[in-house]
Write an enzyme that holds these catalytic residues in place. Structure first.
Site, mmCIF file in Angstrom:
data_model
loop_
_atom_site.group_PDB
_atom_site.id
_atom_site.type_symbol
_atom_site.label_atom_id
_atom_site.label_comp_id
_atom_site.label_asym_id
_atom_site.label_seq_id
_atom_site.Cartn_x
_atom_site.Cartn_y
_atom_site.Cartn_z
ATOM 1 N N SER A 39 0.814 -1.226 0.000
ATOM 2 C CA SER A 39 0.000 0.000 0.000
ATOM 3 C C SER A 39 0.840 1.265 0.000
ATOM 4 O O SER A 39 0.362 2.331 -0.434
ATOM 5 C CB SER A 39 -0.882 0.031 1.256
ATOM 6 O OG SER A 39 -1.651 -1.142 1.342
ATOM 7 N N CYS A 147 -11.559 -9.342 20.377
ATOM 8 C CA CYS A 147 -12.948 -8.872 20.197
ATOM 9 C C CYS A 147 -13.995 -9.757 20.877
ATOM 10 O O CYS A 147 -15.071 -9.275 21.242
ATOM 11 C CB CYS A 147 -13.240 -8.723 18.710
ATOM 12 S SG CYS A 147 -12.585 -10.052 17.700
ATOM 13 N N HIS A 240 -20.169 -9.850 17.651
ATOM 14 C CA HIS A 240 -19.870 -11.174 18.207
ATOM 15 C C HIS A 240 -20.863 -11.463 19.334
ATOM 16 O O HIS A 240 -21.037 -10.657 20.261
ATOM 17 C CB HIS A 240 -18.463 -11.200 18.804
ATOM 18 C CG HIS A 240 -17.359 -11.190 17.792
ATOM 19 N ND1 HIS A 240 -17.553 -11.250 16.423
ATOM 20 C CD2 HIS A 240 -15.997 -11.162 17.960
ATOM 21 C CE1 HIS A 240 -16.371 -11.239 15.808
ATOM 22 N NE2 HIS A 240 -15.421 -11.177 16.711
ATOM 23 N N ASN A 325 -17.729 -6.133 17.169
ATOM 24 C CA ASN A 325 -16.334 -6.591 17.206
ATOM 25 C C ASN A 325 -15.323 -5.595 16.666
ATOM 26 O O ASN A 325 -14.213 -5.505 17.203
ATOM 27 C CB ASN A 325 -16.191 -7.926 16.458
ATOM 28 C CG ASN A 325 -16.762 -7.883 15.072
ATOM 29 O OD1 ASN A 325 -17.969 -7.701 14.893
ATOM 30 N ND2 ASN A 325 -15.916 -8.038 14.080
ATOM 31 N N THR A 326 -15.666 -4.820 15.622
ATOM 32 C CA THR A 326 -14.628 -3.891 15.129
ATOM 33 C C THR A 326 -14.706 -2.530 15.828
ATOM 34 O O THR A 326 -13.821 -1.704 15.665
ATOM 35 C CB THR A 326 -14.698 -3.680 13.592
ATOM 36 O OG1 THR A 326 -15.967 -3.123 13.257
ATOM 37 C CG2 THR A 326 -14.468 -4.963 12.833
HETATM 38 N N1 LIG Z 1 -11.489 -7.403 12.857
HETATM 39 C C1 LIG Z 1 -11.747 -7.451 14.154
HETATM 40 O O1 LIG Z 1 -12.909 -7.541 14.603
HETATM 41 C C2 LIG Z 1 -10.624 -7.363 15.158
HETATM 42 C C3 LIG Z 1 -10.951 -7.195 16.491
HETATM 43 C C4 LIG Z 1 -9.947 -7.094 17.464
HETATM 44 C C5 LIG Z 1 -8.636 -7.172 17.079
HETATM 45 N N2 LIG Z 1 -8.302 -7.349 15.762
HETATM 46 C C6 LIG Z 1 -6.879 -7.395 15.431
HETATM 47 O O2 LIG Z 1 -6.562 -6.186 14.729
HETATM 48 C C7 LIG Z 1 -5.559 -6.450 13.735
HETATM 49 C C8 LIG Z 1 -6.089 -6.038 12.362
HETATM 50 O O3 LIG Z 1 -7.228 -6.822 12.041
HETATM 51 P P1 LIG Z 1 -8.058 -6.559 10.704
HETATM 52 O O4 LIG Z 1 -9.294 -7.379 10.853
HETATM 53 O O5 LIG Z 1 -8.172 -5.097 10.448
HETATM 54 O O6 LIG Z 1 -7.065 -7.208 9.593
HETATM 55 P P2 LIG Z 1 -6.919 -6.852 8.029
HETATM 56 O O7 LIG Z 1 -8.191 -6.315 7.468
HETATM 57 O O8 LIG Z 1 -6.328 -8.066 7.410
HETATM 58 O O9 LIG Z 1 -5.816 -5.662 8.010
HETATM 59 C C9 LIG Z 1 -4.452 -5.878 8.319
HETATM 60 C C10 LIG Z 1 -3.647 -4.601 8.196
HETATM 61 O O10 LIG Z 1 -2.271 -4.923 8.464
HETATM 62 C C11 LIG Z 1 -1.474 -4.426 7.365
HETATM 63 N N3 LIG Z 1 -0.304 -5.290 7.133
HETATM 64 C C12 LIG Z 1 -0.301 -6.598 6.762
HETATM 65 N N4 LIG Z 1 0.970 -7.019 6.582
HETATM 66 C C13 LIG Z 1 1.772 -5.962 6.839
HETATM 67 C C14 LIG Z 1 3.190 -5.761 6.801
HETATM 68 N N5 LIG Z 1 4.056 -6.740 6.453
HETATM 69 N N6 LIG Z 1 3.665 -4.529 7.133
HETATM 70 C C15 LIG Z 1 2.820 -3.522 7.470
HETATM 71 N N7 LIG Z 1 1.483 -3.647 7.497
HETATM 72 C C16 LIG Z 1 0.964 -4.860 7.195
HETATM 73 C C17 LIG Z 1 -2.390 -4.427 6.168
HETATM 74 O O11 LIG Z 1 -1.882 -3.547 5.182
HETATM 75 P P3 LIG Z 1 -2.085 -3.835 3.583
HETATM 76 O O12 LIG Z 1 -3.513 -3.470 3.261
HETATM 77 O O13 LIG Z 1 -1.113 -2.922 2.965
HETATM 78 O O14 LIG Z 1 -1.798 -5.285 3.369
HETATM 79 C C18 LIG Z 1 -3.693 -3.953 6.801
HETATM 80 O O15 LIG Z 1 -3.683 -2.548 6.935
HETATM 81 C C19 LIG Z 1 -5.218 -7.928 13.837
HETATM 82 O O16 LIG Z 1 -4.095 -8.082 14.667
HETATM 83 C C20 LIG Z 1 -6.467 -8.526 14.482
HETATM 84 O O17 LIG Z 1 -6.202 -9.700 15.179
HETATM 85 C C21 LIG Z 1 -9.264 -7.435 14.794
#
Ligand SMILES: NC(=O)c1ccc[n+]([C@@H]2O[C@H](COP(=O)([O-])OP(=O)(O)OC[C@H]3O[C@@H](n4cnc5c(N)ncnc54)[C@H](OP(=O)(O)O)[C@@H]3O)[C@@H](O)[C@H]2O)c1
Length: 347
Positions: A39, A147, A240, A325-326
């Site tokens: 990105s 979450c 959730h 959750n988010t």
């Molecule tokens: N979704 C939920 O309900 C929720 C709730 C609580 C906690 N979480 C936690 O929050 C975190 C994000 O979750 P999400 O659902 O938003 O995941 P996601 O949609 O897959 O987003 C992941 C993010 O991490 C970035 N990323 C991936 N690989 C990277 C790298 N090598 N270097 C730098 N940035 C990188 C991605 O950037 P690119 O777009 O550039 O790949 C994207 O911005 C996770 O640790 C998850 O466990 C999520």
């Protein structure tokens, strides 16, 4: 005074929720976006696939995305990084002097890192003193729970006065919890997946005990409650749900439990923080509530909705609890943590 903030993982599901929730925030303004090399160099609207009903703010849409390296970001940085990279990147930012308010699992269970639900354990911010002593970081890291944990821990916290002994939870978790694009439609439509990777069940069993625990000798003594968790993914977009049973040292009446939830307030309500829900837990009396489609968004996604409290023939009581959750389980939780830190003079 406006405080500039950055977002690590800005292009992800949680990153988008940060942007939506911070769009009109009275204290924080987004001035930096970081994500992966895929990105970096693009403008935000091209780097992400915007999935939220809220409009993508123009100033963010046209902002460039940076690589996830410290240097150009403001001091306060929210993180929604994928956990495969969050440990190293968040550590590097903290070392460089940033205050990282993280959603990722990597530092949650570290002894010197606060794992916060501000209504439940705002006092755990005291761990930051230990963090400053034990790490070679000029900055600091504070985390919010998984979450599914936030739903369970919030529901249990007001019941600590009755002597929490045992609890079981079976979750029905939304697909947005797996990020975007997440689980393939072929796998989730008309289906229930009885396994969520990344140690989800272990997180529910360990993080909840840390959050409900007490500060002792500069660390957290986990709550002695015995927890058994099973986690499933279901075809729900957001919210959730947890089917929960609980056993007590001194079993209260059902009315006493509902009253404990109804009157539960914490530091965010005392301080009147901008993202604090006026009533963090709402008990719904209709027999068919809470439902994710109807209740997850209530109070800007920041409240926990509970219903169907009744006696349990195995433990003492059972009920259903739900949280967004988010928002309450991710971006909203982190923003509330940062608001608490600012109000307590820790930013
Ligand atoms: N979704 C939920 O309900 C929720 C709730 C609580 C906690 N979480 C936690 O929050 C975190 C994000 O979750 P999400 O659902 O938003 O995941 P996601 O949609 O897959 O987003 C992941 C993010 O991490 C970035 N990323 C991936 N690989 C990277 C790298 N090598 N270097 C730098 N940035 C990188 C991605 O950037 P690119 O777009 O550039 O790949 C994207 O911005 C996770 O640790 C998850 O466990 C999520």
């Amino acid at each position: 005074m406006t405080i500039e903030v950055g977002i690590l993982g800005a292009t992800g599901m949680v990153g988008q929720q940060f942007i939506a929730l911070l769009a009109n925030h009275p204290w924080f303004k987004v001035t930096w976006l970081g994500a992966s090399e895929r990105s970096a160099g693009k403008v935000y609207s091209e780097a992400t696939s915007w999935r939220l009903p809220a409009r993508l703010p123009d100033d963010v849409a046209t902002r460039g995305v940076d690589a996830a390296t410290p240097g150009r970001a403001p001091k306060l940085v929210f993180s929604g990084l994928d956990s495969s990279v969050a440990g190293e990147i968040e550590g590097a930012f903290a070392q460089a002097g940033h205050v990282i308010v993280s959603n990722s699992r990597n530092y949650r269970m570290e002894a010197d890192v606060p794992l916060l639900i501000p209504e439940v354990n705002a006092d755990h911010l005291a761990l930051l003193k230990q963090q400053t002593r034990s790490r070679a970081w000029k900055g600091r890291i504070v985390t919010n729970p998984n979450c599914a944990v936030v739903v369970h821990a919030m529901a249990l916290a007001p019941l600590r006065r009755f002597g929490l002994k045992t609890t079981t939870i079976t979750t029905l978790q939304a697909i947005s919890g797996a990020g975007y694009p997440g689980v393939a439609s072929w796998d989730i439509l008309g289906n229930v997946i009885p396994y969520i990777g990344g140690g989800e069940e272990e997180k529910v069993e360990t993080e909840t005990r840390k959050i409900l625990g007490c500060l002792r000798d500069g660390g957290v003594e986990p709550h002695p409650i015995v927890i058994s968790a099973q986690t499933t993914r279901v075809g729900v977009q957001n919210g959730h749900t947890g089917s929960i049973s609980v056993g007590f040292e001194h079993p209260p009446s059902a009315d006493a439990i509902v009253e404990a939830w109804r009157t539960f307030r914490g530091r965010p309500q005392e301080l009147d923080l901008p993202s604090a829900p006026p009533q963090p837990i709402v008990y719904l009396t209709e027999p068919n509530r809470p439902q994710p489609a109807l209740d997850a968004d209530q109070d800007r996604g920041m409240r926990i909705s509970i219903g169907r409290l009744r006696p349990c023939p195995v433990l003492d009581f059972k009920f259903i609890a739900l949280g967004h959750n988010t928002i309450r389980g991710a971006a909203g939780a982190a923003i509330l943590n940062a608001e608490l830190m600012r109000a307590e003079g820790l930013l």
